[in-house]
Design a protein around this motif. Structure first.
Motif, short mmCIF file in Angstrom:
data_model
loop_
_atom_site.label_atom_id
_atom_site.label_comp_id
_atom_site.label_asym_id
_atom_site.label_seq_id
_atom_site.Cartn_x
_atom_site.Cartn_y
_atom_site.Cartn_z
N PHE A 112 0.82 -1.21 0.00
CA PHE A 112 0.00 0.00 0.00
C PHE A 112 0.85 1.26 0.00
N ARG A 113 2.17 1.10 0.09
CA ARG A 113 3.07 2.25 0.03
C ARG A 113 4.44 1.73 -0.35
N GLY A 114 5.18 2.49 -1.16
CA GLY A 114 6.53 2.10 -1.53
C GLY A 114 6.54 0.88 -2.43
N ARG A 115 7.68 0.20 -2.45
CA ARG A 115 7.83 -0.94 -3.36
C ARG A 115 8.92 -1.86 -2.85
N VAL A 116 8.98 -3.07 -3.43
CA VAL A 116 9.99 -4.04 -3.02
C VAL A 116 10.54 -4.73 -4.27
N ARG A 117 11.87 -4.87 -4.29
CA ARG A 117 12.53 -5.55 -5.41
C ARG A 117 12.93 -6.95 -4.98
N LEU A 118 12.72 -7.93 -5.87
CA LEU A 118 12.96 -9.33 -5.57
C LEU A 118 14.28 -9.79 -6.17
N ASP A 119 15.17 -10.29 -5.32
CA ASP A 119 16.46 -10.83 -5.76
C ASP A 119 17.25 -9.86 -6.62
N GLY A 120 17.04 -8.56 -6.39
CA GLY A 120 17.79 -7.55 -7.12
C GLY A 120 17.44 -7.47 -8.59
N ARG A 133 13.67 -7.59 -10.20
CA ARG A 133 12.44 -6.93 -10.66
C ARG A 133 11.62 -6.47 -9.47
N TRP A 134 10.82 -5.43 -9.72
CA TRP A 134 9.95 -4.92 -8.68
C TRP A 134 8.70 -5.78 -8.60
N ALA A 135 8.30 -6.11 -7.40
CA ALA A 135 7.11 -6.93 -7.21
C ALA A 135 5.86 -6.13 -7.57
N PRO A 136 4.83 -6.78 -8.11
CA PRO A 136 3.57 -6.07 -8.36
C PRO A 136 2.92 -5.65 -7.06
N THR A 171 14.29 -21.99 -1.93
CA THR A 171 15.51 -21.20 -1.76
C THR A 171 15.21 -19.88 -1.08
N VAL A 172 16.23 -19.33 -0.43
CA VAL A 172 16.13 -18.02 0.21
C VAL A 172 16.00 -16.94 -0.87
N ARG A 173 15.15 -15.96 -0.63
CA ARG A 173 14.97 -14.85 -1.58
C ARG A 173 15.33 -13.54 -0.90
N ALA A 174 16.07 -12.70 -1.64
CA ALA A 174 16.46 -11.38 -1.15
C ALA A 174 15.38 -10.36 -1.51
N HIS A 175 15.00 -9.54 -0.54
CA HIS A 175 14.04 -8.46 -0.75
C HIS A 175 14.73 -7.12 -0.48
N GLU A 176 14.44 -6.16 -1.31
CA GLU A 176 14.94 -4.79 -1.13
C GLU A 176 13.73 -3.88 -1.00
N HIS A 177 13.46 -3.42 0.22
CA HIS A 177 12.29 -2.59 0.50
C HIS A 177 12.67 -1.13 0.32
N ARG A 178 11.91 -0.41 -0.49
CA ARG A 178 12.25 0.98 -0.81
C ARG A 178 11.06 1.89 -0.56
N ASP A 179 11.37 3.19 -0.36
CA ASP A 179 10.37 4.25 -0.28
C ASP A 179 9.34 4.00 0.82
#
Length: 251
Positions: free
Chosen positions: A42-50, A52-55, A65-73
């Motif tokens: 509902f706010r910002g965005r998250v990138r998966l495994d460096g 693509r951005w998640a919908p 497998t372990v997945r890396a998340h990058e939470h932004r904004d």
């Protein structure tokens, strides 16, 4: 972070609702789980495994497998942790084709307009409980006529209770099915074969044992691995590193 249990109408399908709000950009790692998840940002965005951005409305099936998340904004998200049989009821489709992937829920459900309205309502909501209530209403409507597969629910519960330390042939016998019939039905409902589900349950148990201070040899034995080498190899497949290396880097 806020966690709430579902209402009675959703209890067979949903384990918990979680609202997470990040005050700054953050990278974290998400371990394999026996629950598929839906995520409503509902706010910002998250990138998966460096990559693509998640919908905004995303569905993630079981993965090993372990997945890396990058939470932004200042990312804010409502997470739905399904029971092992719950996601198939939501999608009303066999889960085998979703294994290991994150999909746009709007495409999967063919309800983009409805999900866009849900996103707007989540963004405007006053607090976390209101956001959970909005998602819960969406799911109740979607799952109104759903029937849980109680045989597969029992099979997954057994694998989780035993931390994956049960022969699939014994699981099939207890279910009153041939092993091949159980595997086909299990994969259709859960998204992965019983052996893969058991491997996730065993790996999560091993991680909990590490958190308690156990060494690698003790973990391998207590978690039901054939030997320490088997534990290390399974851990490496899931994380890309041996346990000692991974935990040292994670601090």
């Amino acid at each position: 972070m806020t966690t709430l249990a579902p209402t009675a109408a959703l209890r067979a399908f949903v384990r918990r609702f979680i609202v997470v709000e990040f005050s700054s950009d953050l990278r974290d790692a998400h371990w394999p789980d026996t629950s598929a998840t839906a995520a409503f940002s509902f706010r910002g965005r998250v990138r998966l495994d460096g990559e693509r951005w998640a919908p905004a409305s995303a569905f993630t099936a079981l993965r090993g497998t372990v997945r890396a998340h990058e939470h932004r904004d200042r990312h804010g998200v409502v997470l739905v942790a399904f029971t092992p049989i719950g996601a198939a009821a939501l999608l009303r489709a066999p889960l085998a084709g979703f294994s290991g992937a994150t999909s746009d829920l709007a495409d999967v459900l063919d309800r983009r307009g409805e999900l866009d309205r849900l996103h707007d309502a989540l963004s405007a909501a006053a607090d976390r409980r209101e956001r959970i209530a909005l998602v819960e209403r969406f799911l109740v409507e979607r799952l109104r006529d759903a029937r849980p597969d109680r045989l597969i629910a029992a099979a997954t519960a057994t694998l989780e209770r035993t931390h994956g330390a049960l022969r699939i042939a014994d699981l099939a016998r207890d279910a009153g099915l041939s092993q091949s019939a159980l595997e086909r039905r299990f994969k259709r409902v859960v998204g992965v074969a019983p052996k893969a589900f058991a491997a996730i349950a065993r790996l999560r148990h091993a991680r909990a044992l590490h958190a308690s201070g156990a060494d690698a040899a003790t973990i391998a034995h207590a978690a039901g691995y054939y030997d320490q080498s088997h534990y290390i190899n399974d851990f490496r497949r899931a994380t890309g590193s041996a346990p000692e290396t991974y935990y040292r880097a994670a601090g």
